[in-house]
Structures are given as structure tokens and as C-alpha cells.
Design a protein around this motif. Structure first.
Motif, PDB file in Angstrom:
ATOM      1  N   VAL A   4       0.843  -1.276  -0.013  1.00 30.48           N
ATOM      2  CA  VAL A   4       0.008  -0.023   0.044  1.00 30.48           C
ATOM      3  C   VAL A   4       1.050   1.201   0.046  1.00 30.48           C
ATOM      4  O   VAL A   4       1.807   1.451   0.803  1.00 30.48           O
ATOM      5  CB  VAL A   4      -0.933   0.040   1.241  1.00 30.48           C
ATOM      6  N   LYS A   5       0.630   2.263  -0.885  1.00 32.98           N
ATOM      7  CA  LYS A   5       1.390   3.395  -0.958  1.00 32.98           C
ATOM      8  C   LYS A   5       1.084   4.235   0.101  1.00 32.98           C
ATOM      9  O   LYS A   5      -0.185   4.294   0.397  1.00 32.98           O
ATOM     10  CB  LYS A   5       1.297   3.998  -2.305  1.00 32.98           C
ATOM     11  N   THR A   6       1.946   4.697   0.783  1.00 29.36           N
ATOM     12  CA  THR A   6       1.540   6.030   1.553  1.00 29.36           C
ATOM     13  C   THR A   6       1.128   7.334   0.961  1.00 29.36           C
ATOM     14  O   THR A   6       1.941   7.686  -0.032  1.00 29.36           O
ATOM     15  CB  THR A   6       2.817   6.243   2.724  1.00 29.36           C
ATOM     16  N   ASN A   7       0.105   7.992   1.385  1.00 26.68           N
ATOM     17  CA  ASN A   7      -0.268   9.159   0.945  1.00 26.68           C
ATOM     18  C   ASN A   7       0.713  10.514   1.572  1.00 26.68           C
ATOM     19  O   ASN A   7       0.727  10.691   2.433  1.00 26.68           O
ATOM     20  CB  ASN A   7      -1.808   9.586   1.155  1.00 26.68           C
ATOM     21  N   ARG A   8       1.481  11.062   0.454  1.00 27.59           N
ATOM     22  CA  ARG A   8       2.492  11.825   0.822  1.00 27.59           C
ATOM     23  C   ARG A   8       2.067  13.090   1.237  1.00 27.59           C
ATOM     24  O   ARG A   8       2.843  13.622   2.365  1.00 27.59           O
ATOM     25  CB  ARG A   8       3.521  11.731  -0.459  1.00 27.59           C
ATOM     26  N   SER A   9       0.953  13.505   0.858  1.00 31.57           N
ATOM     27  CA  SER A   9       0.511  14.941   1.475  1.00 31.57           C
ATOM     28  C   SER A   9      -0.054  14.635   2.874  1.00 31.57           C
ATOM     29  O   SER A   9       0.200  15.765   3.694  1.00 31.57           O
ATOM     30  CB  SER A   9      -0.673  15.261   0.710  1.00 31.57           C
ATOM     31  N   ALA A  10      -0.426  13.617   3.080  1.00 35.37           N
ATOM     32  CA  ALA A  10      -0.899  13.269   4.638  1.00 35.37           C
ATOM     33  C   ALA A  10       0.298  12.961   5.463  1.00 35.37           C
ATOM     34  O   ALA A  10       0.217  13.473   6.631  1.00 35.37           O
ATOM     35  CB  ALA A  10      -1.864  12.072   4.585  1.00 35.37           C
ATOM     36  N   ALA A  11       1.288  12.438   4.895  1.00 37.48           N
ATOM     37  CA  ALA A  11       2.527  12.051   5.663  1.00 37.48           C
ATOM     38  C   ALA A  11       3.306  13.518   5.981  1.00 37.48           C
ATOM     39  O   ALA A  11       3.857  13.381   7.006  1.00 37.48           O
ATOM     40  CB  ALA A  11       3.544  11.092   4.929  1.00 37.48           C
ATOM     41  N   LYS A  12       3.179  14.416   5.252  1.00 38.63           N
ATOM     42  CA  LYS A  12       3.665  15.594   5.754  1.00 38.63           C
ATOM     43  C   LYS A  12       2.828  16.605   6.683  1.00 38.63           C
ATOM     44  O   LYS A  12       3.444  17.178   7.268  1.00 38.63           O
ATOM     45  CB  LYS A  12       3.742  16.720   4.345  1.00 38.63           C
ATOM     46  N   ARG A  13       1.683  16.177   6.908  1.00 36.93           N
ATOM     47  CA  ARG A  13       0.741  16.735   7.810  1.00 36.93           C
ATOM     48  C   ARG A  13       0.493  16.078   9.287  1.00 36.93           C
ATOM     49  O   ARG A  13       0.218  16.789  10.241  1.00 36.93           O
ATOM     50  CB  ARG A  13      -0.534  16.924   7.251  1.00 36.93           C
ATOM     51  N   PHE A  14       0.551  15.043   9.062  1.00 36.45           N
ATOM     52  CA  PHE A  14       0.323  14.169  10.408  1.00 36.45           C
ATOM     53  C   PHE A  14       1.535  13.058  10.783  1.00 36.45           C
ATOM     54  O   PHE A  14       2.277  12.604  10.058  1.00 36.45           O
ATOM     55  CB  PHE A  14      -0.833  12.830  10.204  1.00 36.45           C
ATOM     56  N   THR A  15       1.698  13.025  12.177  1.00 37.90           N
ATOM     57  CA  THR A  15       2.808  12.380  12.676  1.00 37.90           C
ATOM     58  C   THR A  15       2.228  11.269  13.739  1.00 37.90           C
ATOM     59  O   THR A  15       1.260  11.554  14.423  1.00 37.90           O
ATOM     60  CB  THR A  15       3.817  13.081  13.430  1.00 37.90           C
ATOM     61  N   LYS A  16       2.676  10.133  13.661  1.00 36.28           N
ATOM     62  CA  LYS A  16       2.258   8.947  14.591  1.00 36.28           C
ATOM     63  C   LYS A  16       3.083   9.093  15.914  1.00 36.28           C
ATOM     64  O   LYS A  16       4.206   9.360  16.201  1.00 36.28           O
ATOM     65  CB  LYS A  16       2.192   7.572  13.976  1.00 36.28           C
ATOM     66  N   THR A  17       2.092   8.928  17.039  1.00 33.67           N
ATOM     67  CA  THR A  17       2.511   9.256  18.299  1.00 33.67           C
ATOM     68  C   THR A  17       2.830   7.584  18.852  1.00 33.67           C
ATOM     69  O   THR A  17       2.797   6.537  18.230  1.00 33.67           O
ATOM     70  CB  THR A  17       1.589   9.742  19.217  1.00 33.67           C
ATOM     71  N   GLY A  18       3.747   7.759  20.014  1.00 35.97           N
ATOM     72  CA  GLY A  18       4.170   6.381  20.400  1.00 35.97           C
ATOM     73  C   GLY A  18       2.878   5.528  20.748  1.00 35.97           C
ATOM     74  O   GLY A  18       2.963   3.945  20.831  1.00 35.97           O
ATOM     75  N   SER A  19       1.763   5.920  20.954  1.00 33.57           N
ATOM     76  CA  SER A  19       0.462   5.328  21.357  1.00 33.57           C
ATOM     77  C   SER A  19      -0.293   4.923  20.195  1.00 33.57           C
ATOM     78  O   SER A  19      -1.308   4.258  20.323  1.00 33.57           O
ATOM     79  CB  SER A  19      -0.192   5.913  22.356  1.00 33.57           C
ATOM     80  N   GLY A  20      -0.033   5.277  19.039  1.00 33.18           N
ATOM     81  CA  GLY A  20      -0.571   4.893  17.765  1.00 33.18           C
ATOM     82  C   GLY A  20      -1.575   5.950  17.491  1.00 33.18           C
ATOM     83  O   GLY A  20      -2.432   5.658  16.265  1.00 33.18           O
ATOM     84  N   LYS A  21      -1.923   7.042  18.251  1.00 32.58           N
ATOM     85  CA  LYS A  21      -2.565   8.156  17.463  1.00 32.58           C
ATOM     86  C   LYS A  21      -2.050   9.080  16.817  1.00 32.58           C
ATOM     87  O   LYS A  21      -0.741   8.948  16.488  1.00 32.58           O
ATOM     88  CB  LYS A  21      -2.887   9.145  19.042  1.00 32.58           C
ATOM     89  N   PHE A  22      -2.642   9.977  16.186  1.00 33.07           N
ATOM     90  CA  PHE A  22      -1.988  10.898  15.095  1.00 33.07           C
ATOM     91  C   PHE A  22      -2.123  12.477  15.636  1.00 33.07           C
ATOM     92  O   PHE A  22      -2.982  12.684  16.152  1.00 33.07           O
ATOM     93  CB  PHE A  22      -2.775  10.822  13.622  1.00 33.07           C
ATOM     94  N   LYS A  23      -0.782  12.896  15.419  1.00 32.39           N
ATOM     95  CA  LYS A  23      -0.705  14.584  15.912  1.00 32.39           C
ATOM     96  C   LYS A  23      -0.934  15.240  14.700  1.00 32.39           C
ATOM     97  O   LYS A  23      -0.584  14.900  13.717  1.00 32.39           O
ATOM     98  CB  LYS A  23       0.647  14.629  16.483  1.00 32.39           C
ATOM     99  N   ARG A  24      -1.620  16.351  14.951  1.00 28.47           N
ATOM    100  CA  ARG A  24      -1.717  17.314  13.609  1.00 28.47           C
ATOM    101  C   ARG A  24      -1.508  18.762  14.286  1.00 28.47           C
ATOM    102  O   ARG A  24      -1.661  18.923  15.555  1.00 28.47           O
ATOM    103  CB  ARG A  24      -3.068  17.259  13.065  1.00 28.47           C
ATOM    104  N   SER A  25      -1.289  19.613  13.384  1.00 29.51           N
ATOM    105  CA  SER A  25      -1.112  21.162  13.614  1.00 29.51           C
ATOM    106  C   SER A  25      -2.611  21.831  13.648  1.00 29.51           C
ATOM    107  O   SER A  25      -3.437  21.334  12.696  1.00 29.51           O
ATOM    108  CB  SER A  25      -0.207  21.941  12.801  1.00 29.51           C
ATOM    109  N   LYS A  26      -2.797  22.940  14.312  1.00 29.83           N
ATOM    110  CA  LYS A  26      -3.933  23.649  14.384  1.00 29.83           C
ATOM    111  C   LYS A  26      -4.121  24.642  13.020  1.00 29.83           C
ATOM    112  O   LYS A  26      -3.131  25.058  12.578  1.00 29.83           O
ATOM    113  CB  LYS A  26      -4.178  24.411  15.536  1.00 29.83           C
ATOM    114  N   SER A  27      -5.376  24.734  12.420  1.00 29.58           N
ATOM    115  CA  SER A  27      -5.492  25.679  11.228  1.00 29.58           C
ATOM    116  C   SER A  27      -5.747  27.021  11.808  1.00 29.58           C
ATOM    117  O   SER A  27      -5.861  27.573  12.965  1.00 29.58           O
ATOM    118  CB  SER A  27      -6.590  24.929  10.558  1.00 29.58           C
ATOM    119  N   GLY A  28      -5.594  28.078  11.074  1.00 22.78           N
ATOM    120  CA  GLY A  28      -5.963  29.453  11.088  1.00 22.78           C
ATOM    121  C   GLY A  28      -4.879  30.113  11.656  1.00 22.78           C
ATOM    122  O   GLY A  28      -5.278  31.447  12.117  1.00 22.78           O
TER     123      GLY A  28
END
Length: 64
Positions: A4-28
Motif C-alpha cells: 500500500v502506498k503512503t499518501n505523501r501529502s498526509a505524511a507531511k501533515r500528520f505524525t504518529k505518536t508512540g501510542s498509535g494516535k495521530f498528531k496534527r497542527s492547528k489551522s488558522g
């Protein structure tokens, strides 16, 4: 079964945490910041977690 290919635009926006959740930056925080309070701009710099409803979608496009 092919890999399965990784979506590169999503890879630049989200990072996986140690517990398996995803971190994102806030908008605005990019423009029109002159009318926003400095306290609000400061809080927009912090990162937050992706909501539980959106996590399965993110997990599908970021498999690795």
C-alpha cells in the motif's frame, strides 16, 4: 498483494505518536492573524490529536 502506498501529502501533515494516535497542527495561523488575539495565535502554535472519528481514515492512508 502489492504494498500500500503512503499518501505523501498526509505524511507531511500528520505524525504518529508512540501510542498509535495521530498528531496534527492547528489551522488558522497562516494569515488574517492581525485581528486575532495574541493569546489565540499562541494556542494555534501547539499541536493537537486527530479526532477519534477521523483516525481510521488517517490510518488507512498512512499505513506504515
Amino acid at each position: 498483494m502489492p504494498k500500500v502506498k503512503t499518501n505523501r501529502s498526509a505524511a507531511k501533515r500528520f505524525t504518529k505518536t508512540g501510542s498509535g494516535k495521530f498528531k496534527r497542527s492547528k489551522s488558522g495561523s497562516n494569515h488574517f492573524t492581525g485581528k486575532k488575539e495574541s493569546n489565540r495565535i499562541r494556542n494555534l502554535r501547539k499541536s493537537t490529536l486527530v479526532s477519534d472519528a477521523d483516525t481510521p481514515k488517517i490510518r488507512k492512508i498512512l499505513p506504515y
